[in-house]
Design an enzyme around this catalytic site. Sequence first.
Site: not given
Ligand code: L34
Length: 293
Positions: A53, A97, A120
Amino acid sequence: MAAKIIDGKQIAAEIRAELKNEVTTLKAKGITPGLGVILVGADPASMSYVTAKERACDEAGIYSDDNRLPAETTEEELLALVDKMNNDPKINGILVQLPLPKHIDEQKVLLAIDPDKDVDGFHPTNVGKMVVGDKAFLPCTPHGIVQLLMRTGVKLEGAEVVIVGRSNIVGKPLANMLIQKSETGNATVTICHTRTKDIAAHTRRADIVIAAAGFPNTVTADMVKDGVVVIDVGVNRVEDATKKKGYRLVGDADFEAIKEKASYITPVPGGVGPMTITMLMYNTVESAKMAGK
Ligand code: L34
C-alpha cells in the site's frame, strides 16, 4: 467454456495511472494527499499488504506516514496515535491494518477514526451512509470488486449474485453495494455463510459468485453453472516446498477446475488484491479533494 482471466493487476494499473494524474493536478494547487498508516504487530501477510500500500501511494505521489508498532502496543497508545492523525492536516486518510492483536478492541479503534478520514470505510457513520445510498467512503475490497466487474463489462442489473462469506470487510458491505438502485448495483444478492444449509444450491443458480470465506476450495467446479463469473477474494498461504518462500498463494475457489466452466474468473494473486490497494488510494485522493475545498 474456457474462462477469460480478469487481470486485476492491469485494471488496477489503469486506475492508478488516473489517480497519479489527479494527484499531479492537486499538487499544482498546493494539495498533497496524505495517508496515515498504522500496523500493530508483525504478522507477515499484514506486513506485506501494508508495504504494498505504501509503495503504491509513493508511486502515485501520495504521501504516507508509516507507523509500525510492536504487538504489545496498548489500546490507549493506539487511540492516541489515531487521535493525533485525526488532528493532523497533512493526513487525509487513516489506515489501521486489521486484524489487531487480541488485547485491543477493534471496534473501539475503528470508532475513534474521524469519519472524514475513514478511507477504509469501516466507521459506522460511513457504513450507515453506504447502506442508505448517501455519498460515503466505500470499503476498499468490495469497491475494488465492483470496479473489476464494471470495467470488465459484466452486467450487474438483474444478475443473481451469491456471496460466500459474511465479513464486515467484504461480504456485508459488498451485498449492500450491489443491491443499491444505481449503475453499480441493481443485482439480486444472496449471502451464504457457515450456517447456510446448502451453499451449493445457492451458488449453482448464480450468474456471479463471490468467494470470500477465507478457506481454499470453498467454491468448487461442481458448485457453479456454465458461464458463471467468479470473483475470488481469498488470499490463503498453503505450504509448498517447491517454492522459495515455502508457500504459495491460493484463493477460496478452485481456479484450475472452475476456469474450464466459467466465462470470467479472477486469479490469486493478481485479481482482487491489487484492487483493494488501489481503492484505498482512490479514497485518500477523494478525501484530500474534500479537505482542500
Ligand atoms: N484496515 N485491514 C484494513 N483494510 C483492508 O483493506 C484490509 N485488507 C484485508 C486485511 N486487512 C485489512 C487488505 O488490505 C485484506 N487486504 C489485502 C490487501 C492486498 C492484498 C491482499 C489482501 C494483495 O495485494 N494481494 C496480492 C498478493 C499479496 C502477496 O503476495 O502476499 C494479490 O495479488 O492478491
